[in-house]
Design a protein around this motif. Structure first.
Motif, PDB file in Angstrom:
ATOM      1  N   VAL A 204       8.694  -3.728  10.546  1.00 29.73           N
ATOM      2  CA  VAL A 204       7.569  -3.965   9.641  1.00 29.73           C
ATOM      3  C   VAL A 204       6.880  -2.624   9.407  1.00 29.73           C
ATOM      4  O   VAL A 204       6.496  -1.937  10.357  1.00 29.73           O
ATOM      5  CB  VAL A 204       6.581  -4.991  10.238  1.00 29.73           C
ATOM      6  CG1 VAL A 204       5.365  -5.158   9.330  1.00 29.73           C
ATOM      7  CG2 VAL A 204       7.283  -6.332  10.454  1.00 29.73           C
ATOM      8  N   VAL A 205       6.782  -2.244   8.140  1.00 27.94           N
ATOM      9  CA  VAL A 205       6.241  -0.931   7.771  1.00 27.94           C
ATOM     10  C   VAL A 205       4.909  -1.128   7.059  1.00 27.94           C
ATOM     11  O   VAL A 205       4.789  -1.988   6.183  1.00 27.94           O
ATOM     12  CB  VAL A 205       7.234  -0.197   6.834  1.00 27.94           C
ATOM     13  CG1 VAL A 205       6.713   1.185   6.485  1.00 27.94           C
ATOM     14  CG2 VAL A 205       8.609  -0.108   7.472  1.00 27.94           C
ATOM     15  N   SER A 206       3.908  -0.330   7.442  1.00 25.88           N
ATOM     16  CA  SER A 206       2.580  -0.427   6.841  1.00 25.88           C
ATOM     17  C   SER A 206       2.053   0.933   6.435  1.00 25.88           C
ATOM     18  O   SER A 206       2.257   1.919   7.158  1.00 25.88           O
ATOM     19  CB  SER A 206       1.574  -1.041   7.815  1.00 25.88           C
ATOM     20  OG  SER A 206       1.954  -2.351   8.175  1.00 25.88           O
ATOM     21  N   ARG A 207       1.386   0.970   5.305  1.00 34.09           N
ATOM     22  CA  ARG A 207       0.673   2.191   4.870  1.00 34.09           C
ATOM     23  C   ARG A 207      -0.723   1.797   4.420  1.00 34.09           C
ATOM     24  O   ARG A 207      -0.876   0.851   3.641  1.00 34.09           O
ATOM     25  CB  ARG A 207       1.384   2.853   3.694  1.00 34.09           C
ATOM     26  CG  ARG A 207       2.717   3.441   4.079  1.00 34.09           C
ATOM     27  CD  ARG A 207       3.197   4.425   3.054  1.00 34.09           C
ATOM     28  NE  ARG A 207       2.461   5.681   3.146  1.00 34.09           N
ATOM     29  CZ  ARG A 207       2.829   6.796   2.512  1.00 34.09           C
ATOM     30  NH1 ARG A 207       3.915   6.808   1.780  1.00 34.09           N
ATOM     31  NH2 ARG A 207       2.120   7.896   2.621  1.00 34.09           N
ATOM     32  N   PRO A 208      -1.736   2.528   4.879  1.00 31.00           N
ATOM     33  CA  PRO A 208      -3.105   2.240   4.402  1.00 31.00           C
ATOM     34  C   PRO A 208      -3.214   2.452   2.896  1.00 31.00           C
ATOM     35  O   PRO A 208      -2.489   3.247   2.306  1.00 31.00           O
ATOM     36  CB  PRO A 208      -3.956   3.256   5.158  1.00 31.00           C
ATOM     37  CG  PRO A 208      -3.171   3.569   6.378  1.00 31.00           C
ATOM     38  CD  PRO A 208      -1.741   3.531   5.948  1.00 31.00           C
ATOM     39  N   LEU A 209      -4.159   1.717   2.313  1.00 27.54           N
ATOM     40  CA  LEU A 209      -4.424   1.826   0.882  1.00 27.54           C
ATOM     41  C   LEU A 209      -5.657   2.685   0.634  1.00 27.54           C
ATOM     42  O   LEU A 209      -6.564   2.733   1.466  1.00 27.54           O
ATOM     43  CB  LEU A 209      -4.667   0.435   0.297  1.00 27.54           C
ATOM     44  CG  LEU A 209      -3.449  -0.485   0.366  1.00 27.54           C
ATOM     45  CD1 LEU A 209      -3.879  -1.922   0.089  1.00 27.54           C
ATOM     46  CD2 LEU A 209      -2.384  -0.047  -0.618  1.00 27.54           C
ATOM     47  N   VAL A 210      -5.658   3.344  -0.503  1.00 30.27           N
ATOM     48  CA  VAL A 210      -6.851   4.065  -0.919  1.00 30.27           C
ATOM     49  C   VAL A 210      -7.920   3.015  -1.225  1.00 30.27           C
ATOM     50  O   VAL A 210      -7.643   2.017  -1.908  1.00 30.27           O
ATOM     51  CB  VAL A 210      -6.543   4.913  -2.164  1.00 30.27           C
ATOM     52  CG1 VAL A 210      -7.822   5.575  -2.680  1.00 30.27           C
ATOM     53  CG2 VAL A 210      -5.485   5.965  -1.840  1.00 30.27           C
ATOM     54  N   THR A 211      -9.116   3.218  -0.690  1.00 27.62           N
ATOM     55  CA  THR A 211     -10.206   2.265  -0.917  1.00 27.62           C
ATOM     56  C   THR A 211     -10.666   2.368  -2.371  1.00 27.62           C
ATOM     57  O   THR A 211     -10.961   3.470  -2.832  1.00 27.62           O
ATOM     58  CB  THR A 211     -11.396   2.578   0.009  1.00 27.62           C
ATOM     59  OG1 THR A 211     -10.886   2.638   1.345  1.00 27.62           O
ATOM     60  CG2 THR A 211     -12.479   1.515  -0.093  1.00 27.62           C
TER      61      THR A 211
END
Length: 156
Positions: A147-154
């Motif tokens: 499972v791969v996750s990347r934060p999002l730009v707010t």
């Protein structure tokens, strides 16, 4: 499972017991394996149960990655032997599940960028990204689940 199954979710700031190291792309597999062995040994000796997957957090430097690898735990970890407590950031993330060999994970990262855009968002290229390894070392590569996750730009 297609790579276009990208969901927007929130990382709750899970705790890890982890080892921190620098690695080039080609060294990450070996160094992460060693880190997971060290952390598992430390947790066994200190009586802290592993309550979630093995995780590696990556921050890209100039020519290498700054990596933190360990296991999800629910309790405080006694630092020692290079093992430290670490928390995932509490942020919104784009996340997807990759089924297949680790050397095809770039497809999952491409999908995260596209999937975030489809939701009207974009991934934060400067921030950390992380991989959760849900398959043991004996799992055939075609059935390996990451499972791969990347934060999002707010959004402003």
């Amino acid at each position: 499972m297609g790579h276009d199954d990208v969901t927007i979710t929130r990382e709750t700031g899970r705790r890890l017991a982890a080892v921190h190291y620098e690695a080039r792309t080609e060294d990450i597999g070996a160094k992460a394996g060693e880190a997971f062995r060290r952390v598992a040994g430390h947790l066994a000796r200190t009586g802290v149960p592993i309550t979630g997957p093995a995780v590696s957090v990556f921050v890209a430097d100039e020519d290498a990655f700054s990596v933190t690898s360990g296991f999800v735990v629910d309790s405080d970890v006694e630092p020692g032997e290079g093992i430290e407590p670490f928390r995932l950031p509490e942020v919104e993330v784009a996340t997807t599940t990759h089924l297949g060999p680790y050397d095809e994970l770039d497809k999952a990262y491409d999908a995260l960028g596209r999937g975030a855009a489809a939701h009207g968002r974009r991934v934060d290229d400067t921030g950390p990204m992380w991989e959760e390894y849900w398959s043991g070392p004996d799992t055939p590569p075609t059935q390996t689940r990451t499972v791969v996750s990347r934060p999002l730009v707010t959004p402003r």
